[in-house]
Design an enzyme around this catalytic site. Structure first.
Site, PDB file in Angstrom:
ATOM      1  N   ASN A  73      49.458  59.718  36.653  1.00 16.63           N
ATOM      2  CA  ASN A  73      50.870  59.359  37.217  1.00 16.63           C
ATOM      3  C   ASN A  73      52.218  60.328  36.503  1.00 16.63           C
ATOM      4  O   ASN A  73      52.438  59.758  35.274  1.00 16.63           O
ATOM      5  CB  ASN A  73      51.642  57.883  37.222  1.00 16.63           C
ATOM      6  CG  ASN A  73      52.549  56.582  37.676  1.00 16.63           C
ATOM      7  OD1 ASN A  73      53.568  58.266  38.319  1.00 16.63           O
ATOM      8  ND2 ASN A  73      53.108  56.080  36.915  1.00 16.63           N
ATOM      9  N   TRP A  74      52.448  61.159  37.284  1.00 16.03           N
ATOM     10  CA  TRP A  74      53.497  62.396  36.895  1.00 16.03           C
ATOM     11  C   TRP A  74      54.833  61.430  36.698  1.00 16.03           C
ATOM     12  O   TRP A  74      55.676  62.443  36.244  1.00 16.03           O
ATOM     13  CB  TRP A  74      53.239  63.693  37.853  1.00 16.03           C
ATOM     14  CG  TRP A  74      51.640  64.278  37.841  1.00 16.03           C
ATOM     15  CD1 TRP A  74      50.930  64.062  37.175  1.00 16.03           C
ATOM     16  CD2 TRP A  74      51.971  65.341  38.794  1.00 16.03           C
ATOM     17  NE1 TRP A  74      49.404  64.171  37.046  1.00 16.03           N
ATOM     18  CE2 TRP A  74      50.416  65.240  38.325  1.00 16.03           C
ATOM     19  CE3 TRP A  74      52.351  66.214  39.106  1.00 16.03           C
ATOM     20  CZ2 TRP A  74      49.153  67.144  38.797  1.00 16.03           C
ATOM     21  CZ3 TRP A  74      51.367  67.983  39.657  1.00 16.03           C
ATOM     22  CH2 TRP A  74      50.283  67.285  40.027  1.00 16.03           C
ATOM     23  N   LYS A  75      55.348  61.160  37.420  1.00 15.21           N
ATOM     24  CA  LYS A  75      56.300  59.721  37.623  1.00 15.21           C
ATOM     25  C   LYS A  75      56.955  60.466  37.920  1.00 15.21           C
ATOM     26  O   LYS A  75      56.863  61.655  38.816  1.00 15.21           O
ATOM     27  CB  LYS A  75      56.980  59.284  36.326  1.00 15.21           C
ATOM     28  CG  LYS A  75      55.987  58.605  35.811  1.00 15.21           C
ATOM     29  CD  LYS A  75      56.070  57.370  34.459  1.00 15.21           C
ATOM     30  CE  LYS A  75      54.810  57.315  34.110  1.00 15.21           C
ATOM     31  NZ  LYS A  75      55.374  56.372  32.952  1.00 15.21           N
ATOM     32  N   HIS A 115      54.540  49.161  40.118  1.00 14.97           N
ATOM     33  CA  HIS A 115      53.998  50.097  38.860  1.00 14.97           C
ATOM     34  C   HIS A 115      55.386  49.343  38.152  1.00 14.97           C
ATOM     35  O   HIS A 115      56.288  49.094  38.989  1.00 14.97           O
ATOM     36  CB  HIS A 115      54.502  51.281  38.970  1.00 14.97           C
ATOM     37  CG  HIS A 115      54.409  52.416  37.724  1.00 14.97           C
ATOM     38  ND1 HIS A 115      54.926  51.928  36.845  1.00 14.97           N
ATOM     39  CD2 HIS A 115      53.152  53.085  36.701  1.00 14.97           C
ATOM     40  CE1 HIS A 115      54.989  53.169  35.832  1.00 14.97           C
ATOM     41  NE2 HIS A 115      54.016  53.244  35.762  1.00 14.97           N
ATOM     42  N   GLU A 132      58.097  50.480  36.526  1.00 15.06           N
ATOM     43  CA  GLU A 132      58.827  51.086  36.787  1.00 15.06           C
ATOM     44  C   GLU A 132      59.288  50.960  37.917  1.00 15.06           C
ATOM     45  O   GLU A 132      61.084  50.780  37.444  1.00 15.06           O
ATOM     46  CB  GLU A 132      58.860  52.545  36.009  1.00 15.06           C
ATOM     47  CG  GLU A 132      58.567  53.147  34.396  1.00 15.06           C
ATOM     48  CD  GLU A 132      57.419  53.807  34.047  1.00 15.06           C
ATOM     49  OE1 GLU A 132      57.897  54.786  35.638  1.00 15.06           O
ATOM     50  OE2 GLU A 132      57.189  53.655  33.928  1.00 15.06           O
ATOM     51  N   GLU A 191      48.945  47.770  33.297  1.00 15.22           N
ATOM     52  CA  GLU A 191      49.234  47.816  32.644  1.00 15.22           C
ATOM     53  C   GLU A 191      50.509  47.399  31.623  1.00 15.22           C
ATOM     54  O   GLU A 191      51.690  47.120  32.167  1.00 15.22           O
ATOM     55  CB  GLU A 191      50.241  49.151  33.460  1.00 15.22           C
ATOM     56  CG  GLU A 191      48.969  49.967  33.944  1.00 15.22           C
ATOM     57  CD  GLU A 191      49.977  51.212  34.254  1.00 15.22           C
ATOM     58  OE1 GLU A 191      49.900  52.337  34.004  1.00 15.22           O
ATOM     59  OE2 GLU A 191      51.159  50.724  35.580  1.00 15.22           O
ATOM     60  N   GLY A 246      54.917  54.376  27.938  1.00 13.86           N
ATOM     61  CA  GLY A 246      55.483  55.612  27.730  1.00 13.86           C
ATOM     62  C   GLY A 246      55.987  55.403  26.288  1.00 13.86           C
ATOM     63  O   GLY A 246      56.896  56.020  25.608  1.00 13.86           O
ATOM     64  N   SER A 291      49.597  53.667  27.169  1.00 11.49           N
ATOM     65  CA  SER A 291      49.946  55.388  26.106  1.00 11.49           C
ATOM     66  C   SER A 291      48.126  55.425  26.232  1.00 11.49           C
ATOM     67  O   SER A 291      47.739  55.633  25.114  1.00 11.49           O
ATOM     68  CB  SER A 291      50.510  54.529  24.863  1.00 11.49           C
ATOM     69  OG  SER A 291      52.146  54.876  25.395  1.00 11.49           O
ATOM     70  N   GLY A 337      50.279  57.989  32.441  1.00 12.28           N
ATOM     71  CA  GLY A 337      51.483  58.241  32.317  1.00 12.28           C
ATOM     72  C   GLY A 337      51.625  60.063  31.721  1.00 12.28           C
ATOM     73  O   GLY A 337      51.115  61.433  31.927  1.00 12.28           O
ATOM     74  N   GLY A 338      52.442  59.781  29.945  1.00 12.93           N
ATOM     75  CA  GLY A 338      52.442  60.921  29.732  1.00 12.93           C
ATOM     76  C   GLY A 338      51.757  61.619  29.097  1.00 12.93           C
ATOM     77  O   GLY A 338      51.503  63.175  30.196  1.00 12.93           O
TER      78      GLY A 338
HETATM   79  C1  PEP Z   1      51.664  54.928  33.147  1.00 11.69           C
HETATM   80  O1  PEP Z   1      52.628  55.098  33.792  1.00 11.69           O
HETATM   81  O2  PEP Z   1      51.070  54.378  34.217  1.00 11.69           O
HETATM   82  C2  PEP Z   1      51.451  55.012  31.873  1.00 11.69           C
HETATM   83  C3  PEP Z   1      50.501  54.168  31.587  1.00 11.69           C
HETATM   84  O3  PEP Z   1      52.403  55.622  31.317  1.00 11.69           O
HETATM   85  P1  PEP Z   1      51.561  56.548  29.739  1.00 11.69           P
HETATM   86  O4  PEP Z   1      50.715  56.704  29.940  1.00 11.69           O
HETATM   87  O5  PEP Z   1      53.178  57.605  29.483  1.00 11.69           O
HETATM   88  O6  PEP Z   1      52.027  55.207  29.114  1.00 11.69           O
END
Ligand code: PEP
Length: 256
Positions: free
Chosen positions: A10-12, A96, A98, A168, A174, A214, A235-236
């Site tokens: 997930n590049w957000k 998600h 966010e 999640e 994040g 994470s 994500g990151g």
């Molecule tokens: C996500 O955006 O779904 C996520 C899990 O982010 P991160 O890996 O950065 O915690």
């Protein structure tokens, strides 16, 4: 029944056209040798679906970070499932954290979006998870159950073949704070038991439940080693092709 591991990136709201294309090319290279038993999907921002789709090659699939409930019409700023499919997307995220917590999406809206994604023929990665406050109040399973029930309302057992659940925990997204493999496993097992209740044992056993929060190359293997964790939503770390490739490799080692 064996479940195919799933790793999503997930590049957000990151990258621009050039960096998105470069990242897609690098992800294709970093994952090309990984077992085909792992489904790999990247979720770039909407404007870059087409160039990323052209750059990812045949091994990596294309996903959208969201989708609207309606097919067309006066919905300024929204993007329909048919438009996403037309751009080559085979997958879409719904719910998600966010979108739930920053943009205020309700359980009902997430359910409507999930049905729209499935009706449009795409695979839906439905995200659920508790906040820190809810975890500390012992409400993890209750929140997951409420969000999952609402997201899957009206989804048939056949439709579940194109659903992936992403657990999640909001406090782990994040933040660099990962759920312990045991805590994540517990939440996944509870979600699988819920699927057995909502559908049957066969659907529960066949549905991929992935973990997000994470995940990195260094902790992926331990998380994916848990019996009910079928991969991850990243994500990151998905913005670094090598790191993402290492996570895909960790998923490939998973044997169900
Ligand atoms: C996500 O955006 O779904 C996520 C899990 O982010 P991160 O890996 O950065 O915690």
């Amino acid at each position: 029944m064996g479940r195919k591991a799933f790793v999503g990136g997930n590049w957000k709201m990151n990258t621009q056209r050039e960096s998105a294309t470069a990242l897609a090319t690098a992800v294709a290279k970093a994952t090309e040798k990984a077992s085909r038993d792992v489904e790999v999907v990247v979720f770039p921002p909407f404007p870059y679906l087409l160039p990323v789709g052209d750059a990812i090659g045949p091994r990596v699939r294309l996903g959208a970070q969201d989708a609207y409930t309606e097919a067309s019409g006066a919905f300024t700023g929204e993007v329909s499932v048919a438009m996403l499919a037309d751009c080559g997307a085979t997958h879409a995220l719904t719910g998600h954290s966010e979108r739930r917590h920053v943009l205020g999406e309700s359980d009902t809206l997430v359910g409507a979006k999930t049905r729209a994604v499935l009706d449009g023929g795409l695979t839906c990665v439905v995200c659920v998870g508790e906040t820190l406050e809810q975890r500390e109040a012992g409400e993890t399973d209750t929140v997951n159950e409420r969000q999952t029930r609402a997201a899957l309302e009206g989804v048939s057992a056949e439709g579940m073949a194109r659903v992936v659940i992403a657990y999640e925990p909001v406090w782990a997204i994040g933040t660099g704070r990962t759920a312990s493999p045991a805590d994540a496993q517990q939440a996944h097992a509870a979600l699988r038991a819920l699927l057995a209740k909502l559908y049957d044992d066969k659907v529960a056993a066949a549905t991929r439940i992935i973990y997000g929060g994470s995940v990195k190359g260094a902790n992926a293997a331990e998380l994916f080693g848990q019996p009910d964790i079928d991969g991850g939503l990243i994500g990151g770390a998905s913005l670094d092709a090598e790191e993402f490739g290492a996570i895909v490799t960790a998923a490939a080692k998973k044997v169900h």
